[in-house]
Design an enzyme around this catalytic site. Structure first.
Site, PDB file in Angstrom:
ATOM      1  N   TYR A   1       9.503 113.143 -20.383  1.00 19.73           N
ATOM      2  CA  TYR A   1       9.567 112.260 -21.555  1.00 19.73           C
ATOM      3  C   TYR A   1      10.313 110.972 -21.190  1.00 19.73           C
ATOM      4  CZ  TYR A   1      11.135 110.492 -26.028  1.00 19.73           C
ATOM      5  OH  TYR A   1      11.416 109.674 -27.085  1.00 19.73           O
TER       6      TYR A   1
ATOM      7  N   ARG B   1      32.208 120.308 -37.611  1.00 18.89           N
ATOM      8  CA  ARG B   1      31.661 119.885 -36.319  1.00 18.89           C
ATOM      9  C   ARG B   1      31.556 121.099 -35.384  1.00 18.89           C
ATOM     10  NH1 ARG B   1      35.252 117.622 -33.153  1.00 18.89           N
ATOM     11  NH2 ARG B   1      35.905 116.088 -34.702  1.00 18.89           N
TER      12      ARG B   1
ATOM     13  N   ASP C   1      12.210 121.902 -20.310  1.00 20.40           N
ATOM     14  CA  ASP C   1      11.931 121.338 -21.631  1.00 20.40           C
ATOM     15  C   ASP C   1      10.653 122.014 -22.138  1.00 20.40           C
ATOM     16  OD1 ASP C   1      11.000 119.798 -23.770  1.00 20.40           O
ATOM     17  OD2 ASP C   1      11.912 117.953 -23.000  1.00 20.40           O
TER      18      ASP C   1
ATOM     19  N   LYS D   1       9.768 118.380 -32.978  1.00 21.51           N
ATOM     20  CA  LYS D   1       8.324 118.579 -32.754  1.00 21.51           C
ATOM     21  C   LYS D   1       7.857 119.917 -33.352  1.00 21.51           C
ATOM     22  CE  LYS D   1       9.119 114.935 -30.169  1.00 21.51           C
ATOM     23  NZ  LYS D   1       9.139 113.605 -30.733  1.00 21.51           N
TER      24      LYS D   1
END
Ligand SMILES: Cc1ncc(COP(=O)(O)O)c(C=O)c1O
Length: 386
Positions: free
Chosen positions: A105, A53, A177, A202
């Protein structure tokens, strides 16, 4: 390659940054380290890896790669773009305030209004294309200005350098972003931003086969905090997905070139078509953000939004398409189209959608890298049905 990739060009960095031939075999690709833990040599002695992790070499390679492409101090990879955004928002404490582009978004909007609002963090949504709105929205408690440029789906362009100046004068941070353009076309940290966010789902990955998100900070202290939240909250990217995104980034430069060529040509075609009302694409000289984007980015990207006048017209268009697939998401090699009002922005209340200009006739295309002639023929087929 040998030596420091940071001195090389973008395409070379995309292929080599963060990656070294595997010390055991010389494998040119970073192996997928499918492990949850690491054996200690003896009590108190290990190789710098304790638990996956916290550290995984495949993830670390991706993180170093994106950090170098965006020009940040470190990269931090998460299980999705939203996991990256929620981690970013842990920079904001209860009682503090965030100013955001009104047209971000839909998932970011949902998180801020329905999740973070429960923890006494207030948000103000403004049209950041006019920075007077940002100045007016600032409060003594404003910790963060958060922008997308261009926005999704209205393609609104915000001046990143000017927004950074406003943030810093106020003692706040600017987060950008950068999903829509990728570091190949726009690098917000070079323009003064403090943190860059990507939905790596993306363009970074580019093949519509993985979910991921990254944060790239400019300051060491933010990098240390993001690493601490990765360890503490655990929304990290898996080694398999890290590998896929790292592989995708190797072709980022060539993909973005083709996305850009196809995007510009399709936008010009749509703008000249009698059945299309408005075309929103920053590459068109008529777009209000054209000059700013020309200054702050080296291209205009592959997202085009246009208005066909109403839901029925949009449906007739979308139902006729053969090459373009009707699907949420963007940034893959294949051209995708969507109906923002009923798909990506369904979580935005109708009154607010209307205010933002997200009408029922709006269609968004994420232009892929197929043959342009096939894309134009397909769009022509759709428009003939309108
Ligand atoms: C601009 C932008 N930011 C963030 C996100 C969220 O990323 P993810 O879907 O990887 O969680 C998306 C998703 O579509 C997006 O388009």
């Amino acid at each position: 390659m040998k030596g420091d990739p940071s001195t090389r060009g973008f395409s070379t960095r995309a292929i080599h940054a963060g990656q070294h031939p595997d010390p055991t075999t010389g494998s040119v690709n970073v192996p997928i380290y499918a492990t949850s833990t690491y054996v200690h040599d003896e009590l108190g002695v290990h190789k710098g890896f304790e638990y996956a992790r916290v550290q995984n070499p495949t993830r670390s390679a991706l993180e170093a790669n994106v950090a170098m492409l965006e020009g940040g101090v470190s990269g931090h990879a998460f299980a999705s773009g939203m996991a990256a955004i929620t981690t970013l928002m842990t920079l904001v404490k209860a009682g503090e305030h965030v100013v955001l582009s009104r047209n971000v978004y839909g998932g970011t909007y949902r998180f801020m209004t329905q999740v973070l609002s429960r923890y006494a963090v207030e948000s103000t949504w403004v049209d950041t294309t006019d920075l007077a709105n940002v100045r007016a929205a600032l409060r003594p408690q404003t910790r963060l200005i958060y922008i997308e440029t261009p926005t999704n789906p209205m393609m609104e362009v915000t001046d990143i350098a000017a927004a950074a100046e406003i943030a810093h004068q106020h003692g706040a941070l600017l987060a950008v972003d950068n999903t829509f353009l990728s570091p190949y076309l726009q690098r917000p940290l070079e323009l003064g931003a403090d943190v860059v966010i990507h939905s790596a789902t993306k363009f970074l990955n580019g093949h519509s086969d993985v979910m991921g998100g990254v944060l790239i900070p400019r300051a060491q202290e933010h990098g240390e905090w993001f690493a601490f939240v990765q360890k503490s909250a655990g929304g990290i990217l898996s080694p398999f997905d890290s590998y896929l995104i790292l592989r995708g980034i190797k072709t980022l430069a060539v993909r973005m070139e083709r996305h850009e060529t196809n995007g510009r040509a399709l936008a010009e075609y749509l703008a000249a078509h009698s059945k299309v009302r408005t075309v929103l694409y920053p590459g068109l000289p008529s777009h209000p953000g054209h000059q700013i984007q020309k200054r702050q980015a080296s291209g205009f990207g592959a997202l085009i939004t246009f208005d066909l006048g109403g839901y029925d017209a949009a449906k007739r268009f979308l139902d006729k398409l053969e090459v373009l697939s009707l699907a949420e998401s963007l940034g893959g090699v294949e051209t995708l189209t969507s109906h923002p009002a009923s798909m990506t922005h369904a979580s935005v209340p109708p009154a607010q959608r209307a205010e933002l200009g997200i009408t029922d006739g709006l269609v968004r295309i994420s232009v892929g890298i197929e043959d342009l002639a096939d894309l134009i023929a397909d769009v022509e087929r759709g428009l003939a049905a309108v």
